[in-house]
Design an enzyme around this catalytic site. Sequence first.
Site, mmCIF file in Angstrom:
data_model
loop_
_atom_site.group_PDB
_atom_site.id
_atom_site.type_symbol
_atom_site.label_atom_id
_atom_site.label_comp_id
_atom_site.label_asym_id
_atom_site.label_seq_id
_atom_site.Cartn_x
_atom_site.Cartn_y
_atom_site.Cartn_z
ATOM 1 N N ASP A 22 0.760 -1.202 0.127
ATOM 2 C CA ASP A 22 0.115 0.072 0.092
ATOM 3 C C ASP A 22 0.917 1.201 -0.042
ATOM 4 O O ASP A 22 1.496 1.652 0.914
ATOM 5 C CB ASP A 22 -0.791 -0.049 1.246
ATOM 6 N N HIS A 137 -5.825 12.011 13.419
ATOM 7 C CA HIS A 137 -6.749 11.984 12.541
ATOM 8 C C HIS A 137 -8.013 11.244 12.692
ATOM 9 O O HIS A 137 -9.149 11.138 12.120
ATOM 10 C CB HIS A 137 -6.184 11.342 11.022
ATOM 11 N N ASP A 174 2.385 18.704 13.915
ATOM 12 C CA ASP A 174 2.286 17.553 12.895
ATOM 13 C C ASP A 174 2.048 18.389 11.571
ATOM 14 O O ASP A 174 1.392 19.607 11.556
ATOM 15 C CB ASP A 174 1.366 16.556 13.231
ATOM 16 N N HIS A 176 0.353 17.547 9.279
ATOM 17 C CA HIS A 176 -1.014 17.214 8.610
ATOM 18 C C HIS A 176 -2.027 17.986 9.609
ATOM 19 O O HIS A 176 -1.685 18.004 11.016
ATOM 20 C CB HIS A 176 -1.293 15.661 8.518
ATOM 21 N N ASP A 267 6.809 15.144 11.090
ATOM 22 C CA ASP A 267 6.448 15.164 9.622
ATOM 23 C C ASP A 267 6.649 16.553 9.070
ATOM 24 O O ASP A 267 6.721 16.879 7.974
ATOM 25 C CB ASP A 267 5.567 14.651 9.010
ATOM 26 N N TYR A 307 8.118 10.646 9.122
ATOM 27 C CA TYR A 307 8.482 9.483 8.291
ATOM 28 C C TYR A 307 9.879 9.430 7.641
ATOM 29 O O TYR A 307 10.216 8.674 6.960
ATOM 30 C CB TYR A 307 7.333 9.476 7.297
HETATM 31 C C1 X5A Z 1 -0.193 10.710 11.811
HETATM 32 C C2 X5A Z 1 0.134 11.212 10.321
HETATM 33 C C3 X5A Z 1 -0.617 11.144 7.837
HETATM 34 C C4 X5A Z 1 -1.588 10.495 6.969
HETATM 35 C C5 X5A Z 1 -1.147 10.758 5.446
HETATM 36 C C6 X5A Z 1 -2.039 9.887 4.572
HETATM 37 N N1 X5A Z 1 -0.863 10.808 9.262
HETATM 38 N N2 X5A Z 1 -1.784 10.575 3.253
HETATM 39 O O1 X5A Z 1 1.039 11.867 10.169
HETATM 40 ZN ZN ZN Z 2 1.278 13.672 9.927
#
Ligand code: X5A
Ligand code: ZN
Length: 678
Positions: A22, A137, A174, A176, A267, A307
């Site tokens: 994935d 999320h 973060d 996101h 990230d 990441y």
């Molecule tokens: C926790 C976090 C990121 C999800 C990315 C999906 N989630 N494209 O960093």
């Molecule tokens: Zn994130």
Amino acid sequence: MASGTALIYDEEMTSHKLLWDDPICDIEVPERLSASYEQLQFYHLVERCVHVPAREGTEEEILLVHSSEHLEVAKSTQTMDEEELKRVSGNYDAFFFHPNTYRCARLAVGATLQLVDSVMLGKVCNGMALVRPPGHHSQRNAANGFCLFNNVAIAAEYAKLKYGLRRILIVDWDVHHGQGTQYIFEEDPSVLYFSWHRYEHQEFWPSLKESDYDAVGLGKGKGFNINLPWNKVGMGNSDYLAAFFHVLLPMAFEFDPELVLVSSGYDSGIGDPEGQMNATPEVFAHLTHLLMQLANGKLCVILEGGYHLKSLSESVCMTVKTLLRDPIPQVTGEMAPCLSAIESIQNVRAAHKPYWKWLMYEDTSFLHNLSTKSHLPKKTNTNPSTDHEDKITNNNEAAKIERFLELHMRNILFPVPPIRTATTQSKASAYLLPAPVCVVKEMDKNEVEALASDFYADLVKEDEPLHSLGSMLAILDKILKKEVCNGIADSPTASASVGVALRYSVRFGFQRVLCVFVGDMQIVPNTQDGKVLVINICEKEQSGKISSKHFISLNWKEDADRSDFFSAALGFILPVAYSYQPNLIVIAVGPNRSIGISGISLLFGLLQGLAESQILAVIEDTDLNLIQNVAKALAGASVSHSGAYVPPTQEKVHKMKILKDQLQQDWKMLQCSVKDGI
Ligand code: X5A
Ligand code: ZN
């Protein structure tokens, strides 16, 4: 008073992993956790922390935030085969189940709650939980974006319920948007949620309208949801710091949280494939340090994303090192936010103006992202640094990351002075000063003369020179030799002592010394060569001393008990200081102070993020309460400001604006709007 830093890590949380192909989910690997922990071990940070075991979060705790349907689905995955797991995972946007995912997610919740308990019960002052899967999320009824249960949201509900907290701040750094957390607290005024996130005008995942700056909360929760969307990639240290100075921190101080939770995704750091940002690990030390000034230091950091294994683990180390109160390394790079960042900052300030008293008299207006939707006409004297995109495309990515790592290694391994805080005040220290303050001997007449006789003659009156210099020189000497980190000297003539201190440290080789003077200052040191920057906080404008690049007169008079100085400290002094990047800070507290003890200790707390925390305090006042509070702040004890802060008057906001307009060309971190700067 609690001290110590908790660290929570349980290897079992590395068992949750992706079992099939994935390309969206394959970055959320178990090594994120193990690499971070191994790096903490490598820097000997693990053994300095208080080890707190993880536990499973209970069903009841999970139900504080999630529906029973969601819990049951998660529970049912424990006995599924790969094909079934794949099918259930497909019901969500970017999530994967493993047979042990449910167990790990319960450990992630429980680890987070263990951290909250350790801090709230006073076993430690702060701490970090390394957890997987992440949480921000995750929504009431859905897994999303690698998250199953919303660890931080559950922690906030838990803290409200178990400890009766009425104000909790969640900082989500973060890259996101934690839309899950936003949905959960949208209508809740007891939880202030701040998130910055890569947005690119809704192009970037999760591509929601409600991630924009105009989502300020709903109903009673209006004003308690703060979204700062980044519309370009490549945001760096100065953009993040500007966001803290001009958006998050003033709101946070006005909100006055009883507990701070960080949704700590890395990230947003350099090298990360998701974020594509430029912030170096050092910036997380600064962000952490700044948040430690809130809620009496009660700070819980919970891992979310991140990441790039190297960037992630170095940033985790910077965070934990800071929680442990090590000196803060200097941030690198030009200290000027980019145009796109300033636009976002301006927009979120405008959107929140109706809800926050400190913004009441600011003249904020929406900019609606002019430069990024269509291009702003470029004029020759662009004030903010140009946008990052050109820089990025021209740069070799790998070389950039190599450079950051090299700088970073030098930073994280820089020697920590064996003693943090020194003073010559033996009498007071015996029973009044906090324990980590170490008493050193004043210099005697001969030593002072040997060290400084060639440059104090014009500063100090003949009959009293040694008196006023012995204490200051003893401490300064120890700071310069890196035997101590900071110190407090008492001097009956603070201005003269500071004059000598500045000359002495410039001669020693310091290129930039920041001198903050609180009270009436008689002697203005020569600031012509730019090696000294003076900020004089006093009640009245002194005749003939108008502000210039290296001499700033900040006229600020506070009420006796309630401090409005936080707005000037955050929105003015910090941005100037970060723009200057001093190697040493001298703070003199003289007679006729116009700001109170609470404002002064805040200043000491905040400025420790600069100059590798090398601060010399010179105090003329003999007020023991003042000395004690300064000593506490320097020794790294969290100072309680609870309820002390009030927003500034219209007149003060106006004065500040004039000063900002005058100085923002020189000190670019002051910029928080673009309409008149460009
Ligand atoms: C926790 C976090 C990121 C999800 C990315 C999906 N989630 N494209 O960093
Ligand atoms: Zn994130």
